[in-house]
Scaffold this active site. Structure first.
Site, PDB file in Angstrom:
ATOM      1  N   CYS A 196     -12.212 -23.329  10.323  1.00 50.51           N
ATOM      2  CA  CYS A 196     -11.837 -21.837   9.794  1.00 50.51           C
ATOM      3  C   CYS A 196     -12.185 -21.974   8.191  1.00 50.51           C
ATOM      4  O   CYS A 196     -13.321 -21.916   7.810  1.00 50.51           O
ATOM      5  CB  CYS A 196     -10.397 -21.773  10.103  1.00 50.51           C
ATOM      6  SG  CYS A 196      -9.934 -19.919   9.789  1.00 50.51           S
TER       7      CYS A 196
ATOM      8  N   HIS B 146      -9.641 -22.658  16.103  1.00 47.92           N
ATOM      9  CA  HIS B 146      -8.511 -23.539  15.690  1.00 47.92           C
ATOM     10  C   HIS B 146      -8.057 -23.945  17.270  1.00 47.92           C
ATOM     11  O   HIS B 146      -7.966 -23.342  18.329  1.00 47.92           O
ATOM     12  CB  HIS B 146      -7.352 -22.839  15.403  1.00 47.92           C
ATOM     13  CG  HIS B 146      -7.564 -22.185  13.955  1.00 47.92           C
ATOM     14  ND1 HIS B 146      -7.268 -23.123  12.972  1.00 47.92           N
ATOM     15  CD2 HIS B 146      -7.281 -21.186  13.333  1.00 47.92           C
ATOM     16  CE1 HIS B 146      -7.326 -22.583  11.573  1.00 47.92           C
ATOM     17  NE2 HIS B 146      -7.374 -21.575  12.091  1.00 47.92           N
TER      18      HIS B 146
END
Length: 489
Positions: free
Chosen positions: A338, A435
């Site tokens: 991310c 994630h």
């Protein structure tokens, strides 16, 4: 409404999250329909809860995701109606019932609290509609009486919802008798009347040695004791919520592979690394500010961030960019997740000033990509596939921005039919917006094989479930669970 009981603490990090999760698992094992609830949470470790009847998902604290798992139910945005995600020393992003509400400085947020109480009470009503029992977690401490007039997290909620309170004291940090008696002393009468008793958490050794301490607290407060919880080894196998505990999360054992994670000021979703802690051949090291990334690391992971540009500046200030360059010259692997993925590129642009005054910054240059921040936020649970190993992945996305560039021609994953991420030409650096990918056991095993670690047989989710069951068994032995559940009203 379902019956309910609330755990509040004499301070932060006294173990309320694990206590609520454990009691939820006890209630579930007894056949009850139980739900967790936390009116207000502050954490950059977020999870995604599906929004009923809508596409996409909403954000809640990772702790409530864990507590929902303990209950055996899907996470709901109503389990944590107000989530604060710190972006600076004085300000946070505000998430209400899963959706971005806005940003506010700490002082300005205090004036917003009365408006947010309506959302808290609405979620409270919803969460109790299909439950026998709701176990509520407070935030911080009710002893912060300077914040009491606008409180929505502790006694402000308990008095409005008429939920009895058990006060938690952490004996491991010392001064537990004073913290319990002092809280009793300074609370206003209305709040003090909500507290039905206390419990002691994180006791090491023979609990009978604290019998006189229990009697002393009772003399000072009149409160009964619901039990003394021993130091729970199983808690170390659960996802941690607060970055203040990161220095305790490093695996203290040696291992054939050292995985280093620089602790960024606004580190987010660091539970992405928890599956590595469960691997017996892996040594996971969280590198605090001021220390070098260990030169014997085989893998460096740049984690998620709530403030990508600010954390990239801090990364350079710590000299970690030079450590990463040395690591790459030695042939080391790097993964960015991310915000960490965005940092690995050539450039990050923020034309609308979403993250602050810096509109463009040079990245680490380990991937041939560039990122442009945009106001639209992607929040969703996903099923994906690793393109490196052709294996299924599961996880979630919470991010701003779009990343493009030549290395995106070698994506890391396919998410909902769309290519995601980028990989360097030598295959030793990759980034992704996904994630939770290391929680996919088959992928993690194959990934570790590429770094010489074979034979990983860890089932990470099953280990978390087993840890919750172990904690529930400890609670049945050391807490008066019957009295706690009977207290609920």
């Amino acid at each position: 409404m379902a019956r309910a009981v609330m755990l509040q603490g004499t301070g932060s990090d006294v173990g309320k999250t694990v206590l609520v999760a454990g009691l939820c698992r006890v209630a579930r094992r007894r056949g009850m329909k139980v739900r967790p609830f936390k009116p207000q949470n502050m954490s950059n470790n977020a999870a995604v809860a599906d929004l009923l009847g809508e596409t996409g998902g909403g954000e809640i604290g990772r702790a409530q995701w864990l507590q929902a798992l303990a209950c055996g139910v899907p996470p709901s945005v109503h389990m944590n109606p107000v989530l604060l995600k710190p972006q600076s020393e004085t300000g946070s992003q505000i998430i209400v019932q899963g959706r971005l509400y806005g940003q506010a400085k700490a002082r300005d947020y205090q004036t917003l609290k009365p408006k947010l109480m309506d959302a808290v009470l609405d979620s409270w009503q919803r969460i109790g509609e299909d439950a026998d029992l709701v176990i509520v977690e407070g935030a911080g401490s009710p002893a912060e009486i300077n914040l009491r007039p606008r409180d929505i997290a502790n006694m402000g909620f308990a008095t409005r919802a008429d939920v009895p309170v058990i006060l938690v004291g952490d004996i491991d940090r010392g001064g537990v008798i004073a913290s319990l008696a002092g809280t009793h002393l300074i609370l206003p009468d209305e709040d003090r009347a909500m507290i039905a008793g206390f419990l002691i958490n994180k006791f090491r050794g023979d609990a009978t040695l604290f019998d006189e301490g229990i009697r002393a607290v009772n003399r000072f407060t009149g409160w009964r004791c619901f039990g003394v919880v021993p130091w729970l080894k199983g808690a170390a196998r659960l996802p941690a919520e607060d970055s203040v505990v990161l220095e305790r999360l490093s695996a203290a054992r040696g291992g054939r592979l050292k995985v280093a994670v620089p602790v960024l000021p606004r580190i987010a979703n660091f539970d992405d690394l928890d599956p590595f802690r469960a691997e017996p051949q892996v040594e996971l090291v969280f590198v605090p500010p001021g220390e070098k990334i260990p030169s014997d690391s085989g893998l460096v992971v740049i984690p998620g961030s709530k403030s990508t540009i600010g954390d990239l500046i801090a990364l350079r200030q710590n000299g970690w960019d030079r450590d990463l360059a040395d690591h790459r010259r030695r042939g080391g692997h790097v993964v960015g997740i991310c915000g960490g993925y965005q940092m690995l590129g050539r450039t990050i642009r923020d034309p609308d000033g979403i993250e602050g005054s810096v509109r463009e910054i040079e990245g680490l240059g380990l991937l041939e990509v560039e990122t442009t921040m945009a106001p639209e936020k992607t929040v969703r649970n996903v099923n994906a596939r690793s393109l490196h190993f052709d294996l299924p992945l599961s996880g979630y996305e919470i991010h701003l921005g779009r990343t493009t560039g030549p290395d995106c021609a070698r994506p890391a994953a396919m998410i909902n039919g769309v290519e995601d991420g980028a990989t360097s030409t030598d295959g030793k650096v990759f980034g992704t917006y996904l994630h939770g990918l290391f929680g996919s056991d088959a992928f993690r095993a194959r990934f570790l094989e590429t770094m010489g670690i074979e034979g990983s047989g860890v089932n990470y989710r099953a280990d978390v479930e087993a840890a919750l069951d172990e904690i529930a068994e400890q609670f049945e032995k050391h807490l008066d669970c019957d009295a706690i559940f009977d207290l609920a009203r």
